[in-house]
Design a protein around this motif. Sequence first.
Motif, PDB file in Angstrom:
ATOM      1  N   GLN A   4       0.237  -9.815  14.867  1.00 45.59           N
ATOM      2  CA  GLN A   4      -0.091 -10.593  13.678  1.00 45.59           C
ATOM      3  C   GLN A   4      -1.026  -9.813  12.750  1.00 45.59           C
ATOM      4  O   GLN A   4      -0.847  -9.811  11.523  1.00 45.59           O
ATOM      5  CB  GLN A   4      -0.748 -11.927  14.069  1.00 45.59           C
ATOM      6  N   ASP A   5      -2.022  -9.130  13.314  1.00 51.29           N
ATOM      7  CA  ASP A   5      -2.949  -8.334  12.499  1.00 51.29           C
ATOM      8  C   ASP A   5      -2.230  -7.163  11.843  1.00 51.29           C
ATOM      9  O   ASP A   5      -2.495  -6.819  10.685  1.00 51.29           O
ATOM     10  CB  ASP A   5      -4.108  -7.815  13.355  1.00 51.29           C
ATOM     11  N   ASN A   9      -1.803  -6.409   7.780  1.00 48.89           N
ATOM     12  CA  ASN A   9      -2.154  -5.140   7.135  1.00 48.89           C
ATOM     13  C   ASN A   9      -0.986  -4.579   6.332  1.00 48.89           C
ATOM     14  O   ASN A   9      -1.183  -4.013   5.257  1.00 48.89           O
ATOM     15  CB  ASN A   9      -2.607  -4.119   8.178  1.00 48.89           C
ATOM     16  N   LEU A  10       0.233  -4.723   6.870  1.00 51.05           N
ATOM     17  CA  LEU A  10       1.408  -4.201   6.177  1.00 51.05           C
ATOM     18  C   LEU A  10       1.798  -5.061   4.973  1.00 51.05           C
ATOM     19  O   LEU A  10       2.240  -4.547   3.948  1.00 51.05           O
ATOM     20  CB  LEU A  10       2.592  -4.111   7.137  1.00 51.05           C
ATOM     21  N   PHE A  11       1.662  -6.374   5.100  1.00 52.59           N
ATOM     22  CA  PHE A  11       2.065  -7.301   4.050  1.00 52.59           C
ATOM     23  C   PHE A  11       0.908  -8.245   3.714  1.00 52.59           C
ATOM     24  O   PHE A  11       0.902  -9.399   4.131  1.00 52.59           O
ATOM     25  CB  PHE A  11       3.297  -8.115   4.495  1.00 52.59           C
ATOM     26  N   ASP A  13       0.091  -9.811   1.015  1.00 53.56           N
ATOM     27  CA  ASP A  13       0.368 -10.946   0.137  1.00 53.56           C
ATOM     28  C   ASP A  13       1.218 -12.035   0.805  1.00 53.56           C
ATOM     29  O   ASP A  13       1.389 -13.107   0.237  1.00 53.56           O
ATOM     30  CB  ASP A  13       1.109 -10.468  -1.131  1.00 53.56           C
ATOM     31  N   HIS A  14       1.744 -11.745   1.977  1.00 53.63           N
ATOM     32  CA  HIS A  14       2.632 -12.697   2.651  1.00 53.63           C
ATOM     33  C   HIS A  14       1.840 -13.869   3.222  1.00 53.63           C
ATOM     34  O   HIS A  14       0.817 -13.715   3.866  1.00 53.63           O
ATOM     35  CB  HIS A  14       3.397 -12.006   3.778  1.00 53.63           C
ATOM     36  N   VAL A  15       2.360 -15.075   2.979  1.00 53.05           N
ATOM     37  CA  VAL A  15       1.768 -16.283   3.543  1.00 53.05           C
ATOM     38  C   VAL A  15       2.721 -16.800   4.611  1.00 53.05           C
ATOM     39  O   VAL A  15       3.855 -17.180   4.306  1.00 53.05           O
ATOM     40  CB  VAL A  15       1.562 -17.361   2.452  1.00 53.05           C
ATOM     41  N   PRO A  16       2.308 -16.800   5.875  1.00 54.60           N
ATOM     42  CA  PRO A  16       3.216 -17.251   6.932  1.00 54.60           C
ATOM     43  C   PRO A  16       3.477 -18.756   6.831  1.00 54.60           C
ATOM     44  O   PRO A  16       2.606 -19.529   6.442  1.00 54.60           O
ATOM     45  CB  PRO A  16       2.483 -16.917   8.221  1.00 54.60           C
TER      46      PRO A  16
END
Length: 108
Positions: A4-5, A9-11, A13-16
């Motif tokens: 998850q971390d 870090n990679l995305f 702006d993504h909101v799960p």
Amino acid sequence: MDLQDQLKNLFPDHVPQNDEPAPAKSDIWLQDDPILCKYEKRKGKPITILEGYNGAESDFKKLAKELKTRLSVGGSFKEGKIIIQGDYRDKIMHILKEKGFNVKRVGG
């Protein structure tokens, strides 16, 4: 660092989304009165009979087809009753309770 971390870090702006499965909605009309689940022998062979459904006949036929498919057995729908070949009362009652029906065991 867990997965998850790393994804954060990679995305950044993504909101799960929280994908919780919705409760299974039955397309069959549920009734307040219990469906009666009986056991009989006809010509020496055991059968399970379901009766007491007061909804649409087409819904009861759909239910009959689903039960026969899930149990991999033969059966029929006659005169407002579902007739299943064999003694499957416990399994049928479990399936119907999963769907939200009230079921009453009659006999034996």
